[in-house]
Write a protein that holds these residues in place. Structure first.
Motif, PDB file in Angstrom:
ATOM      1  N   GLU A 299       0.855  -1.210   0.000  1.00 24.72           N
ATOM      2  CA  GLU A 299       0.000   0.000   0.000  1.00 24.72           C
ATOM      3  C   GLU A 299       0.878   1.243   0.000  1.00 24.72           C
ATOM      4  OE1 GLU A 299      -1.619  -0.953   3.721  1.00 24.72           O
ATOM      5  OE2 GLU A 299      -3.336  -2.096   2.947  1.00 24.72           O
ATOM      6  N   PRO A 300       0.345   2.391  -0.503  1.00 26.82           N
ATOM      7  CA  PRO A 300       1.125   3.630  -0.491  1.00 26.82           C
ATOM      8  C   PRO A 300       1.576   3.959   0.941  1.00 26.82           C
ATOM      9  CG  PRO A 300      -0.876   3.926  -1.771  1.00 26.82           C
ATOM     10  CD  PRO A 300      -0.992   2.582  -1.107  1.00 26.82           C
ATOM     11  N   MET A 301       2.818   4.374   1.073  1.00 24.59           N
ATOM     12  CA  MET A 301       3.372   4.656   2.390  1.00 24.59           C
ATOM     13  C   MET A 301       2.872   6.007   2.899  1.00 24.59           C
ATOM     14  SD  MET A 301       7.388   4.598   3.460  1.00 24.59           S
ATOM     15  CE  MET A 301       7.629   2.861   3.188  1.00 24.59           C
ATOM     16  N   GLY A 302       2.472   6.025   4.156  1.00 25.49           N
ATOM     17  CA  GLY A 302       2.005   7.270   4.761  1.00 25.49           C
ATOM     18  C   GLY A 302       3.150   8.018   5.418  1.00 25.49           C
ATOM     19  N   VAL A 303       3.329   9.279   5.034  1.00 25.60           N
ATOM     20  CA  VAL A 303       4.370  10.119   5.634  1.00 25.60           C
ATOM     21  C   VAL A 303       3.674  11.162   6.507  1.00 25.60           C
ATOM     22  CG1 VAL A 303       6.267  11.723   5.185  1.00 25.60           C
ATOM     23  CG2 VAL A 303       5.897   9.772   3.653  1.00 25.60           C
ATOM     24  N   ILE A 304       3.902  11.098   7.818  1.00 24.80           N
ATOM     25  CA  ILE A 304       3.232  12.020   8.748  1.00 24.80           C
ATOM     26  C   ILE A 304       3.924  13.383   8.684  1.00 24.80           C
ATOM     27  CG2 ILE A 304       2.656  12.460  11.177  1.00 24.80           C
ATOM     28  CD1 ILE A 304       2.738   9.385  11.603  1.00 24.80           C
ATOM     29  N   ILE A 305       3.133  14.454   8.516  1.00 24.66           N
ATOM     30  CA  ILE A 305       3.699  15.810   8.522  1.00 24.66           C
ATOM     31  C   ILE A 305       3.242  16.606   9.756  1.00 24.66           C
ATOM     32  CG2 ILE A 305       4.107  15.987   6.036  1.00 24.66           C
ATOM     33  CD1 ILE A 305       1.431  17.600   5.918  1.00 24.66           C
ATOM     34  N   GLN A 306       2.189  16.091  10.435  1.00 30.26           N
ATOM     35  CA  GLN A 306       1.787  16.698  11.718  1.00 30.26           C
ATOM     36  C   GLN A 306       1.176  15.603  12.583  1.00 30.26           C
ATOM     37  OE1 GLN A 306      -1.189  19.835  11.630  1.00 30.26           O
ATOM     38  NE2 GLN A 306      -0.331  20.785  13.465  1.00 30.26           N
ATOM     39  N   LYS A 307       1.710  15.473  13.801  1.00 36.81           N
ATOM     40  CA  LYS A 307       1.220  14.429  14.707  1.00 36.81           C
ATOM     41  C   LYS A 307      -0.147  14.825  15.249  1.00 36.81           C
ATOM     42  CE  LYS A 307       5.057  14.675  17.181  1.00 36.81           C
ATOM     43  NZ  LYS A 307       6.118  14.424  18.177  1.00 36.81           N
ATOM     44  N   ARG A 308      -0.817  13.856  15.841  1.00 38.76           N
ATOM     45  CA  ARG A 308      -2.178  14.144  16.337  1.00 38.76           C
ATOM     46  C   ARG A 308      -2.160  15.158  17.488  1.00 38.76           C
ATOM     47  NH1 ARG A 308      -2.287   8.464  18.852  1.00 38.76           N
ATOM     48  NH2 ARG A 308      -2.949   7.757  16.792  1.00 38.76           N
ATOM     49  N   ASP A 309      -0.985  15.287  18.179  1.00 35.24           N
ATOM     50  CA  ASP A 309      -0.920  16.294  19.248  1.00 35.24           C
ATOM     51  C   ASP A 309      -0.559  17.684  18.702  1.00 35.24           C
ATOM     52  OD1 ASP A 309       1.765  16.172  18.634  1.00 35.24           O
ATOM     53  OD2 ASP A 309       2.428  15.436  20.589  1.00 35.24           O
ATOM     54  N   GLY A 310      -0.467  17.791  17.370  1.00 35.15           N
ATOM     55  CA  GLY A 310      -0.177  19.089  16.749  1.00 35.15           C
ATOM     56  C   GLY A 310       1.300  19.309  16.469  1.00 35.15           C
ATOM     57  N   GLY A 311       2.162  18.406  16.945  1.00 36.91           N
ATOM     58  CA  GLY A 311       3.608  18.567  16.737  1.00 36.91           C
ATOM     59  C   GLY A 311       4.011  18.259  15.296  1.00 36.91           C
ATOM     60  N   TYR A 312       5.107  18.865  14.872  1.00 35.31           N
ATOM     61  CA  TYR A 312       5.604  18.660  13.499  1.00 35.31           C
ATOM     62  C   TYR A 312       6.797  17.708  13.516  1.00 35.31           C
ATOM     63  CZ  TYR A 312       2.706  22.770  12.841  1.00 35.31           C
ATOM     64  OH  TYR A 312       1.654  23.636  12.833  1.00 35.31           O
ATOM     65  N   LEU A 313       7.158  17.229  12.336  1.00 34.13           N
ATOM     66  CA  LEU A 313       8.246  16.259  12.232  1.00 34.13           C
ATOM     67  C   LEU A 313       9.389  16.812  11.380  1.00 34.13           C
ATOM     68  CD1 LEU A 313       5.354  14.483  12.250  1.00 34.13           C
ATOM     69  CD2 LEU A 313       7.058  12.710  12.621  1.00 34.13           C
ATOM     70  N   TYR A 314      10.511  16.053  11.347  1.00 35.28           N
ATOM     71  CA  TYR A 314      11.644  16.469  10.518  1.00 35.28           C
ATOM     72  C   TYR A 314      11.227  16.632   9.056  1.00 35.28           C
ATOM     73  CZ  TYR A 314      14.931  15.561  14.346  1.00 35.28           C
ATOM     74  OH  TYR A 314      15.616  15.613  15.534  1.00 35.28           O
TER      75      TYR A 314
END
Length: 577
Positions: A299-314
């Motif tokens: 399946e297409p890979m999911g890349v998280i850009i904002q966590k559920r707590d509102g935090g951002y990622l690299y």
């Protein structure tokens, strides 16, 4: 002058005139052996195959229309359709004279681009370790080369100066200041301070709660937290600058572009990606599903850009980073000198960048990946106790070893000169040992090899320069006071000139491919060619004054080329060793 490019153009024109489709590659390369000439055109066979014609017959057609007047003394067809090209002695001598008179050694300036180079990237409140060395010195060598060619280069030292860890660091800084009034400004103490902060965070619930609240305050612009944060950044960068200065790396405090720079861009980027239908909510988080990357279930890979707590990622920061470098810095090309293990992460971020239209296709985003530094046991380079090797400790040890080496070679030097030579040799040895290896491979760190006076090492190259410079000291002549013209009377002279005139090709290859080892290999080959020339062609004892002057001119061009080549690698030369 880039002779390879000149011949490539001439052969391309001849291919087309002989009936090849427009744009057919001439594939001109330096010849591997002197009997095959100076350059070899390898494109004929591929074109002949497409045209369904005999390669040797087609090669003859190309030769019939190939105009190398005043450049080649001979051309010939070899094997299944290679074209061997022998440069004329007059052409070589004339180009060498031009290079000697030119401050740029005959290297033509490139059409200027704005190039952003991301390299070094240490973390705040942690000492630089050997893991930062490769990014720092490989990036710096490429940056120097690009600037030499005339490009506008923006150095971007993307330091890790943001994130949840700053809550615990600020909380602990506050605690220490309340207890003792100040925190040490030495980074070795900061390392201890970092570990202490982490322990408090893990074991003291009240401290952890305060740390979490300080993260939120810092991210929302609270002045107290911002001041404490700045103090941590300042301490780190003062210490890092000492390492850069010792290593003769051209980074300064002005080149720092930390993660914090992009913080204000992140909410807008997430909102924009949602609006464009590129990001979607998944289990409370904002995710981009990439068709190009599949998970183990296909399946297409999911890349998280904002966590559920509102935090951002690299990833979110790296998207912002690319956008900023194009829109604000005006980059035509962006180079990232980052560990090869980060490749997929970068490719995913850039895939999102392209989908969103933040950076157009004509602006290249290039990951110049590098392998790991290994110990002699073939494992990641560590201390005897198994810890991370601090960069400052590594440089100290290089200095100590170089002092012993110089003492054994030249014990009568006074202590100041000995220290100066040892420092120059030590930093050069650490850098050259790395830069001379292909960037993408892991390399084995070996003190004995890197400080050897034989083989492709910094001491050998620095000594090669000193040896040429000493000819002028013996003759009592300055390199810039030479008269006359260059004459080719021996085969070794011709071979040396041909190698000297390949300097621009090496420079342009490093700039194009981000591979400093190309320059190291070139300089090592040049030093070898000079040794052969020096043995076969007497310089100071030559009875013919015009030949003596000609050979001194070749020695001067060799010295200047070695000095300039090493300078592009960030390595200094010595007038005596």
């Amino acid at each position: 002058m880039n002779i390879q490019a000149l011949i490539n153009d001439k052969v391309s024109q001849a291919l087309e005139a002989a009936g090849a489709p427009a744009g057919s590659p001439a594939a001109v390369r330096q010849s591997a052996k002197p009997q095959f000439g100076d350059y070899q055109a390898n494109g004929v066979m591929g074109v002949a195959k497409k045209l369904g014609t005999n390669p040797r017959e087609f090669a003859q057609k190309v030769l019939d229309v190939l105009d190398l007047d005043g450049i080649a003394s001979k051309t010939e067809i070899a094997g299944p359709g290679f074209i061997n090209i022998f440069l004329s002695e007059e052409f070589l001598a004339k180009q060498a004279e031009v290079a000697l008179q030119d401050a740029r050694l005959g290297v033509s300036a490139a059409e200027q681009q704005t190039i952003v180079a991301d390299y070094s990237a240490p973390n705040v409140a942690k000492e630089m370790h050997v893991g930062h060395l490769r990014s720092t010195i490989i990036g710096d060598a490429v940056v120097r080369t690009l600037e030499f060619l005339g490009h506008k280069v923006i150095r971007a030292n993307h330091i890790g100066d943001w994130g949840t860890q700053f809550g615990m660091l600020i909380a602990n800084l506050e605690r220490v200041q309340q207890q003792s009034g100040e925190v040490s400004m030495e980074l070795s103490d900061l390392e201890t301070f970092y570990r202490e902060s982490k322990t408090l965070y893990d074991e003291d619930q009240e401290f952890a709660a305060k740390a979490r609240s300080y993260v939120v305050k810092l991210q929302s612009g609270d002045q107290y937290c911002a001041d404490m944060w700045k103090k941590l950044v300042d301490v780190t960068m003062i210490q890092n600058q000492r390492n850069y200065d010792r290593l003769n790396v051209s980074l300064t405090r002005d080149d720092v572009m930390g993660e914090s720079m992009y913080n204000d861009m992140l909410p807008g980027i997430v909102a924009d990606l949602k609006e464009k239908g590129i990001a979607q909510e998944d289990d409370g988080a904002q995710v981009v599903f990439l068709e190009e990357y599949k998970n183990k279930d296909g399946e297409p890979m999911g890349v998280i850009i904002q966590k559920r707590d509102g935090g951002y990622l690299y990833t979110t920061t790296d998207i912002a980073c690319a956008k900023y470098r194009y829109e604000t810095l005006g980059a035509d090309r962006v180079l990232y000198f980052i560990d090869s293990r980060q490749h997929q992460h970068l490719m995913q971020a850039w895939s999102i960048v392209r989908k969103a239209g933040y950076v157009p296709e004509e602006v290249t985003l290039e990951h110049h990946a590098f392998g790991m530094m290994l110990g002699k046991d073939g494992r990641p380079f560590k201390t005897r106790a198994g810890g991370t090797v601090r960069l400052a400790d590594l440089l100290d040890e290089a200095q100590e070893r170089a002092v012993k080496l110089i003492e054994s070679k030249n014990p009568q030097l006074d202590s100041n000169e000995k220290t100066n030579i040892a420092t120059t040799v030590a930093m050069a040895a650490v850098k050259y040992a790395d830069l001379s290896k292909h960037r993408t491979t892991d390399y084995v760190f070996d003190w004995d090899n890197m400080l050897a006076f034989e083989g492709n090492t910094a001491p050998y190259m620095q000594y090669a320069y000193t040896r040429v410079a000493s000819i002028f000291a013996k003759a009592g002549i300055a390199m810039n006071d030479l008269q006359g013209s260059i004459k080719v009377t021996e085969e070794k002279e011709k071979a040396l000139i041909a190698k000297l005139l390949q300097f621009e090709e090496a420079v342009q290859s490093v700039a194009r491919e981000g591979q400093p080892h190309i320059m190291c290999s070139y300089l090592f080959e040049l030093a070898g060619q000079f040794s052969s020339f020096y043995e076969a062609c007497p310089i100071l004892s030559s009875e013919d004054e015009s030949i003596k002057q000609s050979r001194l001119m070749l020695a001067a061009l060799t010295a200047k080329t070695i000095k300039q080549g090493l300078s592009l690698l960030g390595i200094e030369t010595l007038e005596r060793m």
